[in-house]
Design a protein around this motif. Sequence first.
Motif, PDB file in Angstrom:
ATOM      1  N   ALA A  44       0.812  -1.223   0.000  1.00  0.00           N
ATOM      2  CA  ALA A  44       0.000   0.000   0.000  1.00  0.00           C
ATOM      3  C   ALA A  44       0.846   1.274   0.000  1.00  0.00           C
ATOM      4  O   ALA A  44       0.354   2.338  -0.384  1.00  0.00           O
ATOM      5  N   TRP A  45       2.122   1.170   0.420  1.00  0.00           N
ATOM      6  CA  TRP A  45       2.975   2.366   0.382  1.00  0.00           C
ATOM      7  C   TRP A  45       3.165   2.847  -1.060  1.00  0.00           C
ATOM      8  O   TRP A  45       3.370   4.041  -1.302  1.00  0.00           O
ATOM      9  N   ILE A  46       3.072   1.923  -2.017  1.00  0.00           N
ATOM     10  CA  ILE A  46       3.153   2.297  -3.438  1.00  0.00           C
ATOM     11  C   ILE A  46       1.923   3.120  -3.816  1.00  0.00           C
ATOM     12  O   ILE A  46       2.011   4.098  -4.568  1.00  0.00           O
ATOM     13  N   ALA A  47       0.768   2.726  -3.270  1.00  0.00           N
ATOM     14  CA  ALA A  47      -0.477   3.449  -3.536  1.00  0.00           C
ATOM     15  C   ALA A  47      -0.423   4.872  -2.971  1.00  0.00           C
ATOM     16  O   ALA A  47      -1.004   5.797  -3.548  1.00  0.00           O
ATOM     17  N   VAL A  48       0.289   5.041  -1.860  1.00  0.00           N
ATOM     18  CA  VAL A  48       0.459   6.381  -1.272  1.00  0.00           C
ATOM     19  C   VAL A  48       1.177   7.291  -2.259  1.00  0.00           C
ATOM     20  O   VAL A  48       0.794   8.451  -2.459  1.00  0.00           O
ATOM     21  N   ILE A  49       2.203   6.764  -2.907  1.00  0.00           N
ATOM     22  CA  ILE A  49       2.973   7.542  -3.892  1.00  0.00           C
ATOM     23  C   ILE A  49       2.142   7.813  -5.139  1.00  0.00           C
ATOM     24  O   ILE A  49       2.122   8.940  -5.659  1.00  0.00           O
ATOM     25  N   ILE A  50       1.434   6.788  -5.627  1.00  0.00           N
ATOM     26  CA  ILE A  50       0.595   6.946  -6.829  1.00  0.00           C
ATOM     27  C   ILE A  50      -0.457   8.027  -6.611  1.00  0.00           C
ATOM     28  O   ILE A  50      -0.651   8.917  -7.452  1.00  0.00           O
ATOM     29  N   SER A  51      -1.139   7.956  -5.474  1.00  0.00           N
ATOM     30  CA  SER A  51      -2.184   8.932  -5.162  1.00  0.00           C
ATOM     31  C   SER A  51      -1.596  10.333  -5.042  1.00  0.00           C
ATOM     32  O   SER A  51      -2.172  11.305  -5.529  1.00  0.00           O
ATOM     33  N   GLY A  52      -0.421  10.439  -4.401  1.00  0.00           N
ATOM     34  CA  GLY A  52       0.229  11.748  -4.246  1.00  0.00           C
ATOM     35  C   GLY A  52       0.632  12.355  -5.573  1.00  0.00           C
ATOM     36  O   GLY A  52       0.468  13.561  -5.789  1.00  0.00           O
ATOM     37  N   LEU A  53       1.156  11.528  -6.473  1.00  0.00           N
ATOM     38  CA  LEU A  53       1.577  12.034  -7.792  1.00  0.00           C
ATOM     39  C   LEU A  53       0.386  12.485  -8.634  1.00  0.00           C
ATOM     40  O   LEU A  53       0.478  13.459  -9.388  1.00  0.00           O
ATOM     41  N   SER A  54      -0.750  11.784  -8.486  1.00  0.00           N
ATOM     42  CA  SER A  54      -1.938  12.151  -9.271  1.00  0.00           C
ATOM     43  C   SER A  54      -2.462  13.535  -8.901  1.00  0.00           C
ATOM     44  O   SER A  54      -3.091  14.213  -9.724  1.00  0.00           O
ATOM     45  N   ILE A  55      -2.198  13.964  -7.676  1.00  0.00           N
ATOM     46  CA  ILE A  55      -2.682  15.268  -7.209  1.00  0.00           C
ATOM     47  C   ILE A  55      -2.062  16.410  -8.001  1.00  0.00           C
ATOM     48  O   ILE A  55      -2.704  17.434  -8.230  1.00  0.00           O
ATOM     49  N   HIS A  56      -0.820  16.229  -8.451  1.00  0.00           N
ATOM     50  CA  HIS A  56      -0.134  17.294  -9.197  1.00  0.00           C
ATOM     51  C   HIS A  56      -0.881  17.622 -10.494  1.00  0.00           C
ATOM     52  O   HIS A  56      -0.884  18.777 -10.941  1.00  0.00           O
TER      53      HIS A  56
END
Length: 366
Positions: A44-56
């Motif tokens: 799930a730590w990968i999902a944290v990064i994916i979600s954060g990058l999508s915000i940009h």
Amino acid sequence: MEQIVPEKVKISPFLVFFLIHKMQVGIGVLGFQRIIAVTAGYDAWIAVIISGLSIHIILWMIYKIAETADGDIMTAHTVVFGNKMGNLISLPFVIYFLLIIITVLRSFIEVIQVWVFSDFSTFWFSLAFCCLATYIVFGGIRTITGVAFFGFVLPAYLVFTFLFTIPYADFRNLLPIFDHSIKDLVMASYHMSFSYSGYMILLFLYPFIKEPQKSKKWSHLAVLLATIAYTFLAILTFAYFSEGQLQKNIWPTLTMWKIVEMPFVERFEYIGIATWTIVLLPNFCISFWCASRILKKVTNLKQKYGVLIISMIVLITINFLKTREQINSFTTYIGKMGFIIDYGYIPLLFFLLLIVKRVKKKYKTS
């Protein structure tokens, strides 16, 4: 007609960093790990990064909306839908921010009731918190920004307290990496977006920023720092707890503080919870300001009266949320609403604004 914001009440571009960051790092930090691990396990730590990058990407759209409309989201609504319909569409955002206020406050009170004082009064703490927030919001956006700055700086020491868990962490818990499907990671990213939400306040702050073009890098930096913070905490939590242990902890962040040992304090989680009041206060005040700002622009009601009305609604409504199931269901509902606004409505408004602008330009040239 768009009201011109006086230069004296505007904030410097770099201060947007603190406002965006304080909306993203709030009550969700205390328990997001368990929620995202349900679907994607310790990947799930990968999902944290994916979600954060999508915000940009969404943040880029937000700036384009504000630049095209030359104002806030309410101005964008009037450009796309006309004055009456635009104002009508802006009103539901009052309810959205009102619900955020209730969610943040009630969730924090629940933490206090479970971890510190079991007979802690929901009403009296809510009254005290609302009075403090009202006083701050009456000072205007510059005062709120000051609170956001101190809400970032003063609790910063908490980052170092998580290092106490490293000797007891087993980072092999994260192996094997990519052990879950793309679908699982997408679902975890979806759940993670609930904790990240709040950056859309930029659509309300835009007219109050001096040289808003210069604030872009600070907004993206705020999102990046939030992504790093959540990723760091997720990895540390997954290394500290087994998956079975994590699913039994509603607030794993608080549980990790129980291991902190210092000569002058026996139960550090009490210090952490008390400090978290400073973390949540800017989040609370910004939401208060946004809701009252909408009421002021749409209904011509003085902002101070809007703040008082919202405070009364919060004090009445918050007492209806009593059980863990009610609070959890309410928080989940607000999270889903935030996801729809961030990943559904903002892109829709972005494309509608581009279409309207192109049609008007074509009409003028013909």
